[in-house]
Design a protein around this motif. Structure first.
Motif, PDB file in Angstrom:
ATOM      1  N   GLY A  89       6.267   3.844   3.319  1.00  0.00           N
ATOM      2  CA  GLY A  89       6.313   4.340   2.006  1.00  0.00           C
ATOM      3  C   GLY A  89       7.182   3.693   1.131  1.00  0.00           C
ATOM      4  N   HIS A  90       7.099   3.852  -0.179  1.00  0.00           N
ATOM      5  CA  HIS A  90       7.595   3.227  -1.140  1.00  0.00           C
ATOM      6  C   HIS A  90       9.219   3.443  -1.232  1.00  0.00           C
TER       7      HIS A  90
ATOM      8  N   ALA B 139       0.822  -1.160   0.141  1.00  0.00           N
ATOM      9  CA  ALA B 139       0.166  -0.024  -0.071  1.00  0.00           C
ATOM     10  C   ALA B 139       0.965   1.173  -0.028  1.00  0.00           C
ATOM     11  N   ASP B 140       0.393   2.361  -0.491  1.00  0.00           N
ATOM     12  CA  ASP B 140       1.171   3.729  -0.449  1.00  0.00           C
ATOM     13  C   ASP B 140       1.688   3.934   0.731  1.00  0.00           C
ATOM     14  N   GLU B 141       0.905   3.644   1.866  1.00  0.00           N
ATOM     15  CA  GLU B 141       1.620   4.205   3.148  1.00  0.00           C
ATOM     16  C   GLU B 141       2.014   2.868   3.849  1.00  0.00           C
ATOM     17  N   GLY B 142       2.579   1.652   2.999  1.00  0.00           N
ATOM     18  CA  GLY B 142       2.742   0.309   3.785  1.00  0.00           C
ATOM     19  C   GLY B 142       4.195   0.579   4.342  1.00  0.00           C
ATOM     20  N   ALA B 143       4.387  -0.423   5.165  1.00  0.00           N
ATOM     21  CA  ALA B 143       5.750  -0.457   6.090  1.00  0.00           C
ATOM     22  C   ALA B 143       6.416  -1.538   6.216  1.00  0.00           C
TER      23      ALA B 143
ATOM     24  N   TRP C 266      15.523   0.943   1.932  1.00  0.00           N
ATOM     25  CA  TRP C 266      15.921  -0.326   2.981  1.00  0.00           C
ATOM     26  C   TRP C 266      16.233  -1.704   2.171  1.00  0.00           C
ATOM     27  N   SER C 267      15.457  -1.949   1.131  1.00  0.00           N
ATOM     28  CA  SER C 267      15.788  -3.175   0.309  1.00  0.00           C
ATOM     29  C   SER C 267      16.806  -3.029  -0.409  1.00  0.00           C
TER      30      SER C 267
END
Length: 106
Positions: free
Chosen positions: A42-43, A28-32, A49-50
């Motif tokens: 956020g993306h 989701a746009d505000e996913g974490a 991080w990724s």
């Protein structure tokens, strides 16, 4: 073993394929991502991080088990790659066809 929701399976498949764009598209746009208490929301933050700690270090996830509780599916996996290696748990909380959070613990 619990059958994984499609979005969770797709996230694991994207990580194993090294496809950060496909992985991010599932959030989701505000996913974490909560990586042992460090939260990336956020993306853009998840990508940063990724790139350093997940897909960017050629992560591999070998699923060894899964369990569901409500909207959360916790996947147990053996993690490989050029970063952390060993067993971990990934708790994916899902809303519809999007991941709202992925919490990583030992």
């Amino acid at each position: 073993m619990t059958t994984l929701p499609p979005v969770v399976q797709q996230a694991i498949d994207a990580a194993n394929a090294g496809d950060v764009d496909a992985f991010l598209a599932l959030f989701a746009d505000e996913g974490a991502v909560d990586d042992w208490g460090r939260v990336f929301r956020g993306h853009q933050a998840i990508r940063g991080w990724s790139d350093k700690e997940f897909i960017g270090v050629r992560v591999s996830l070998e699923v060894t088990g899964a369990r569901r509780s409500g909207a959360t599916t916790t996947v147990s996996a053996l993690v490989g790659g050029d970063g952390f290696n060993g067993p971990s748990h990934f708790a994916f909380t899902v809303d519809g066809d999007r991941v709202t959070s992925m919490r990583i613990t030992g």
